[in-house]
Design a protein around this motif. Structure first.
Motif, PDB file in Angstrom:
ATOM      1  N   ASP A   4      -1.748  -2.582   1.835  1.00 27.38           N
ATOM      2  CA  ASP A   4      -0.316  -2.913   1.819  1.00 27.38           C
ATOM      3  C   ASP A   4       0.087  -3.629   3.109  1.00 27.38           C
ATOM      4  O   ASP A   4       0.873  -4.590   3.086  1.00 27.38           O
ATOM      5  CB  ASP A   4       0.516  -1.647   1.648  1.00 27.38           C
ATOM      6  N   LYS A   5      -0.438  -3.160   4.218  1.00 27.45           N
ATOM      7  CA  LYS A   5      -0.148  -3.824   5.500  1.00 27.45           C
ATOM      8  C   LYS A   5      -0.680  -5.255   5.511  1.00 27.45           C
ATOM      9  O   LYS A   5      -0.041  -6.177   6.037  1.00 27.45           O
ATOM     10  CB  LYS A   5      -0.787  -3.046   6.659  1.00 27.45           C
ATOM     11  N   MET A   6      -1.862  -5.447   4.948  1.00 26.46           N
ATOM     12  CA  MET A   6      -2.439  -6.790   4.891  1.00 26.46           C
ATOM     13  C   MET A   6      -1.532  -7.744   4.120  1.00 26.46           C
ATOM     14  O   MET A   6      -1.268  -8.871   4.567  1.00 26.46           O
ATOM     15  CB  MET A   6      -3.829  -6.744   4.234  1.00 26.46           C
ATOM     16  N   ASN A   7      -1.042  -7.287   2.978  1.00 28.60           N
ATOM     17  CA  ASN A   7      -0.177  -8.148   2.164  1.00 28.60           C
ATOM     18  C   ASN A   7       1.182  -8.372   2.812  1.00 28.60           C
ATOM     19  O   ASN A   7       1.741  -9.473   2.729  1.00 28.60           O
ATOM     20  CB  ASN A   7      -0.014  -7.551   0.766  1.00 28.60           C
ATOM     21  N   ASP A   8       1.706  -7.348   3.465  1.00 28.49           N
ATOM     22  CA  ASP A   8       2.967  -7.533   4.185  1.00 28.49           C
ATOM     23  C   ASP A   8       2.802  -8.555   5.306  1.00 28.49           C
ATOM     24  O   ASP A   8       3.694  -9.394   5.534  1.00 28.49           O
ATOM     25  CB  ASP A   8       3.436  -6.201   4.773  1.00 28.49           C
ATOM     26  N   THR A   9       1.684  -8.503   6.006  1.00 26.20           N
ATOM     27  CA  THR A   9       1.436  -9.450   7.094  1.00 26.20           C
ATOM     28  C   THR A   9       1.281 -10.862   6.547  1.00 26.20           C
ATOM     29  O   THR A   9       1.803 -11.827   7.131  1.00 26.20           O
ATOM     30  CB  THR A   9       0.182  -9.039   7.877  1.00 26.20           C
ATOM     31  N   ALA A  10       0.571 -10.998   5.437  1.00 19.20           N
ATOM     32  CA  ALA A  10       0.410 -12.317   4.826  1.00 19.20           C
ATOM     33  C   ALA A  10       1.768 -12.915   4.468  1.00 19.20           C
ATOM     34  O   ALA A  10       2.028 -14.101   4.715  1.00 19.20           O
ATOM     35  CB  ALA A  10      -0.480 -12.224   3.591  1.00 19.20           C
ATOM     36  N   ALA A  11       2.632 -12.104   3.900  1.00 20.67           N
ATOM     37  CA  ALA A  11       3.964 -12.586   3.541  1.00 20.67           C
ATOM     38  C   ALA A  11       4.748 -13.000   4.780  1.00 20.67           C
ATOM     39  O   ALA A  11       5.434 -14.034   4.786  1.00 20.67           O
ATOM     40  CB  ALA A  11       4.717 -11.510   2.764  1.00 20.67           C
ATOM     41  N   ALA A  12       4.644 -12.209   5.844  1.00 17.53           N
ATOM     42  CA  ALA A  12       5.369 -12.527   7.079  1.00 17.53           C
ATOM     43  C   ALA A  12       4.878 -13.822   7.707  1.00 17.53           C
ATOM     44  O   ALA A  12       5.655 -14.545   8.355  1.00 17.53           O
ATOM     45  CB  ALA A  12       5.230 -11.372   8.068  1.00 17.53           C
ATOM     46  N   LEU A  13       3.620 -14.145   7.520  1.00 16.12           N
ATOM     47  CA  LEU A  13       3.053 -15.381   8.087  1.00 16.12           C
ATOM     48  C   LEU A  13       3.278 -16.595   7.200  1.00 16.12           C
ATOM     49  O   LEU A  13       2.898 -17.708   7.568  1.00 16.12           O
ATOM     50  CB  LEU A  13       1.551 -15.200   8.335  1.00 16.12           C
ATOM     51  N   GLY A  14       3.859 -16.402   6.037  1.00 14.19           N
ATOM     52  CA  GLY A  14       4.096 -17.523   5.142  1.00 14.19           C
ATOM     53  C   GLY A  14       2.904 -17.891   4.285  1.00 14.19           C
ATOM     54  O   GLY A  14       2.829 -19.010   3.769  1.00 14.19           O
ATOM     55  N   MET A  15       1.975 -16.943   4.106  1.00 15.29           N
ATOM     56  CA  MET A  15       0.787 -17.187   3.276  1.00 15.29           C
ATOM     57  C   MET A  15       1.146 -16.878   1.822  1.00 15.29           C
ATOM     58  O   MET A  15       0.756 -15.860   1.256  1.00 15.29           O
ATOM     59  CB  MET A  15      -0.367 -16.330   3.783  1.00 15.29           C
ATOM     60  N   ALA A  16       1.855 -17.810   1.199  1.00 15.72           N
ATOM     61  CA  ALA A  16       2.477 -17.554  -0.098  1.00 15.72           C
ATOM     62  C   ALA A  16       1.476 -17.438  -1.236  1.00 15.72           C
ATOM     63  O   ALA A  16       1.799 -16.865  -2.282  1.00 15.72           O
ATOM     64  CB  ALA A  16       3.484 -18.664  -0.401  1.00 15.72           C
ATOM     65  N   ASP A  17       0.278 -17.985  -1.065  1.00 16.48           N
ATOM     66  CA  ASP A  17      -0.719 -17.985  -2.145  1.00 16.48           C
ATOM     67  C   ASP A  17      -1.869 -17.021  -1.867  1.00 16.48           C
ATOM     68  O   ASP A  17      -2.992 -17.230  -2.346  1.00 16.48           O
ATOM     69  CB  ASP A  17      -1.261 -19.401  -2.345  1.00 16.48           C
ATOM     70  N   THR A  18      -1.588 -15.979  -1.105  1.00 22.63           N
ATOM     71  CA  THR A  18      -2.619 -15.012  -0.717  1.00 22.63           C
ATOM     72  C   THR A  18      -2.267 -13.619  -1.227  1.00 22.63           C
ATOM     73  O   THR A  18      -1.113 -13.189  -1.128  1.00 22.63           O
ATOM     74  CB  THR A  18      -2.774 -14.990   0.816  1.00 22.63           C
ATOM     75  N   HIS A  19      -3.287 -12.921  -1.728  1.00 22.66           N
ATOM     76  CA  HIS A  19      -3.100 -11.523  -2.142  1.00 22.66           C
ATOM     77  C   HIS A  19      -4.389 -10.756  -1.863  1.00 22.66           C
ATOM     78  O   HIS A  19      -5.476 -11.190  -2.251  1.00 22.66           O
ATOM     79  CB  HIS A  19      -2.754 -11.421  -3.621  1.00 22.66           C
ATOM     80  N   TYR A  20      -4.232  -9.641  -1.149  1.00 25.58           N
ATOM     81  CA  TYR A  20      -5.385  -8.813  -0.794  1.00 25.58           C
ATOM     82  C   TYR A  20      -5.418  -7.569  -1.674  1.00 25.58           C
ATOM     83  O   TYR A  20      -4.379  -6.938  -1.930  1.00 25.58           O
ATOM     84  CB  TYR A  20      -5.309  -8.399   0.673  1.00 25.58           C
ATOM     85  N   THR A  21      -6.633  -7.215  -2.127  1.00 26.41           N
ATOM     86  CA  THR A  21      -6.823  -5.969  -2.880  1.00 26.41           C
ATOM     87  C   THR A  21      -7.759  -5.005  -2.162  1.00 26.41           C
ATOM     88  O   THR A  21      -7.880  -3.851  -2.578  1.00 26.41           O
ATOM     89  CB  THR A  21      -7.400  -6.267  -4.270  1.00 26.41           C
ATOM     90  N   ASP A  22      -8.421  -5.483  -1.119  1.00 22.81           N
ATOM     91  CA  ASP A  22      -9.314  -4.608  -0.336  1.00 22.81           C
ATOM     92  C   ASP A  22      -9.494  -5.207   1.042  1.00 22.81           C
ATOM     93  O   ASP A  22      -9.257  -6.397   1.257  1.00 22.81           O
ATOM     94  CB  ASP A  22     -10.668  -4.429  -1.039  1.00 22.81           C
ATOM     95  N   PRO A  23      -9.887  -4.401   2.043  1.00 31.49           N
ATOM     96  CA  PRO A  23     -10.021  -4.912   3.410  1.00 31.49           C
ATOM     97  C   PRO A  23     -11.324  -5.647   3.671  1.00 31.49           C
ATOM     98  O   PRO A  23     -11.493  -6.242   4.742  1.00 31.49           O
ATOM     99  CB  PRO A  23      -9.930  -3.648   4.267  1.00 31.49           C
ATOM    100  N   ALA A  24     -12.263  -5.612   2.705  1.00 32.18           N
ATOM    101  CA  ALA A  24     -13.575  -6.223   2.923  1.00 32.18           C
ATOM    102  C   ALA A  24     -13.729  -7.571   2.238  1.00 32.18           C
ATOM    103  O   ALA A  24     -14.555  -8.386   2.640  1.00 32.18           O
ATOM    104  CB  ALA A  24     -14.679  -5.275   2.439  1.00 32.18           C
ATOM    105  N   GLY A  25     -12.958  -7.819   1.171  1.00 35.86           N
ATOM    106  CA  GLY A  25     -13.096  -9.054   0.420  1.00 35.86           C
ATOM    107  C   GLY A  25     -14.137  -8.981  -0.679  1.00 35.86           C
ATOM    108  O   GLY A  25     -14.406  -9.985  -1.347  1.00 35.86           O
ATOM    109  N   LEU A  26     -14.723  -7.820  -0.890  1.00 33.82           N
ATOM    110  CA  LEU A  26     -15.728  -7.677  -1.942  1.00 33.82           C
ATOM    111  C   LEU A  26     -15.094  -7.816  -3.327  1.00 33.82           C
ATOM    112  O   LEU A  26     -15.713  -8.357  -4.245  1.00 33.82           O
ATOM    113  CB  LEU A  26     -16.416  -6.321  -1.812  1.00 33.82           C
ATOM    114  N   ASP A  27     -13.892  -7.331  -3.480  1.00 37.41           N
ATOM    115  CA  ASP A  27     -13.194  -7.403  -4.755  1.00 37.41           C
ATOM    116  C   ASP A  27     -12.749  -8.847  -5.012  1.00 37.41           C
ATOM    117  O   ASP A  27     -12.042  -9.440  -4.190  1.00 37.41           O
ATOM    118  CB  ASP A  27     -11.973  -6.487  -4.712  1.00 37.41           C
ATOM    119  N   PRO A  28     -13.116  -9.456  -6.162  1.00 40.90           N
ATOM    120  CA  PRO A  28     -12.685 -10.833  -6.441  1.00 40.90           C
ATOM    121  C   PRO A  28     -11.190 -10.973  -6.646  1.00 40.90           C
ATOM    122  O   PRO A  28     -10.666 -12.093  -6.700  1.00 40.90           O
ATOM    123  CB  PRO A  28     -13.456 -11.186  -7.728  1.00 40.90           C
TER     124      PRO A  28
END
Length: 429
Positions: free
Chosen positions: A194-218
């Motif tokens: 949740d923190k990762m996605n909140d940070t992405a939104a704050a930085l203006g990364m409009a086309d980014t969505h995180y589901t895990d901290p490692a990136g293993l999940d597609p």
């Protein structure tokens, strides 16, 4: 009969002769006419002097913008996947491959490290607080290994400093340590995501969505453009920039580990992070430092979705796609004079046709590449009625793209003088 010399004649005075009367009349008439003419001339002469002079007018002759001359660089974009390339402090060199969100594999760990370092800042060389591997986290290691994940070995009770944990995440791309750090920071992996996605939104990364901290999940997806936004912010953190530039690190349990980014140290590359999965292909977010005109500049880019049957092939292809981008960007950046000393930037027109010019005193040289837009901002105070030749008056500023502005003083050409009294009278007539 005798007369006294003092005797007076008391009778009437005889009139002057007729000729003298006519002369006196002409004199009186002439005097009156001269008086009227002189009064009129005085009024004519004084009237224009009573009127205020108009202020000098300034006409800008230099355009408000220009472009760096020459042929714009041709960027060797990869044939597959996405890419984005920018020069920090100057601007973007472009993108390729569209803007649809795609899996990014372990490039996701850039956000993991960024969130950790913003929540728990480290100075260069500082180890930071310690975290202990729990029994459950150690017990998960064999299962993670059986799935073929990228890991560092851990045992229950092993103690890592924050720096060592980040080294494990960013160099050998340890999925297990990304999860361990996430739980250490937020209490659970889910809360950290949740923190990762909140940070992405704050930085203006409009086309980014995180589901895990490692990136293993597609399901963790982003774009090359968004990852460049994040990379630029992450490289501002001293500890992050220091870690991603390392080729090796020494960790508890694992010993010496290698950086998967084998481009570090080549072509000025100083990081940042690799990624590879079957869904994401080969991915790399990178930074390279070049020096142009005595100034250090950072090239930041991302290449996503390079094909290959396995991680070594995918990474080899993403490395081969990246090096031409870095080299082209480094070669394209140069110093360019957009204004020369003595160039006219404005003309000044005073009353009754008087005038002068305003000129640059020095060359204005900007960093950039051909085709880059350049702003030219003129700061010119009001022009007084009298301005000597060669007098300093105003400033001109140039800035290429998003780059730092450069400034030169301005000076007059010929002197500007207010019109004389006679010029004002003569002009009025």
């Amino acid at each position: 009969m005798t007369y006294s010399a003092t005797a007076r004649v008391t009778g009437p005075v005889p009139p002057p002769p007729p000729g003298r009367q006519r002369a006196r009349g002409r004199w009186l008439l002439t005097t009156g006419l001269l008086t009227v003419l002189l009064a009129g001339t005085s009024l004519v002469a004084v009237e224009p002097l009573r009127r205020p002079l108009p202020e000098p007018t300034v006409t800008r002759t230099l355009p408000a913008s220009t472009v760096i001359p020459g042929t714009a660089p041709t960027i060797p974009w990869p044939q597959r996947g996405q890419a984005a390339l920018t020069v920090d402090g100057l601007g973007s060199l472009g993108t390729s491959g569209g803007s649809d969100p795609v899996p990014i594999a372990s490039v996701a760990k850039v956000m993991t490290a960024y969130v950790i370092l913003t929540e728990h800042p480290l100075d260069r060389g500082e180890p930071g607080p310690r975290l202990t591997v729990s029994a459950a986290q150690a017990a998960a290691y064999p299962r993670e290994l059986a799935r073929g994940e990228s890991l560092v070995p851990v045992v229950a009770g092993a103690v890592f400093t924050e720096r060592q944990a980040l080294q494990a995440v960013l160099l050998p791309s340890a999925n297990n340590m990304a999860r361990i750090l996430a739980a250490w920071d937020a209490g659970s992996v889910e809360a950290f995501v949740d923190k990762m996605n909140d940070t992405a939104a704050a930085l203006g990364m409009a086309d980014t969505h995180y589901t895990d901290p490692a990136g293993l999940d597609p399901g963790t997806v982003s774009t090359a453009v968004d990852q460049v936004i994040l990379a630029r912010k992450a490289m501002e953190l001293p500890a992050f920039a220091e870690i991603v530039a390392q080729r090796t690190a020494t960790l508890p349990v694992a010993g010496t580990v290698m950086n998967y980014n084998s481009l570090v140290g080549k072509d000025g590359i100083v990081g940042i992070k690799t990624g590879s999965t079957d869904e994401a292909g080969g991915c790399l977010v990178f930074a390279a430092v070049v020096t142009v005109g005595g100034r250090k500049l950072t090239i930041v880019g991302a290449v996503l979705g390079q094909p290959g049957a396995n991680t070594p092939v995918q990474l080899d292809r993403v490395f081969r796609a990246t090096r031409p981008l870095v080299r082209t960007a480094a070669k394209a950046i140069g110093e360019h004079a957009v204004v020369r000393a003595g160039d006219q930037v404005a003309t000044v027109r005073g009353p009754l046709g008087a005038g002068t010019t305003i000129n640059a005193t020095e060359d204005l040289t900007v960093l950039g590449w051909p085709g880059m837009p350049v702003r030219l901002d003129l700061d010119l105070p009001a022009v007084p009625a009298r301005l000597p030749a060669g007098a300093g008056h105003g400033r001109l500023t140039a800035a290429a793209g998003d780059g730092a502005a450069v400034t030169t003083a301005l000076r007059t050409g010929e002197g500007l003088e207010p019109p004389s009294t006679w010029d004002r009278i003569r002009h009025h007539r």
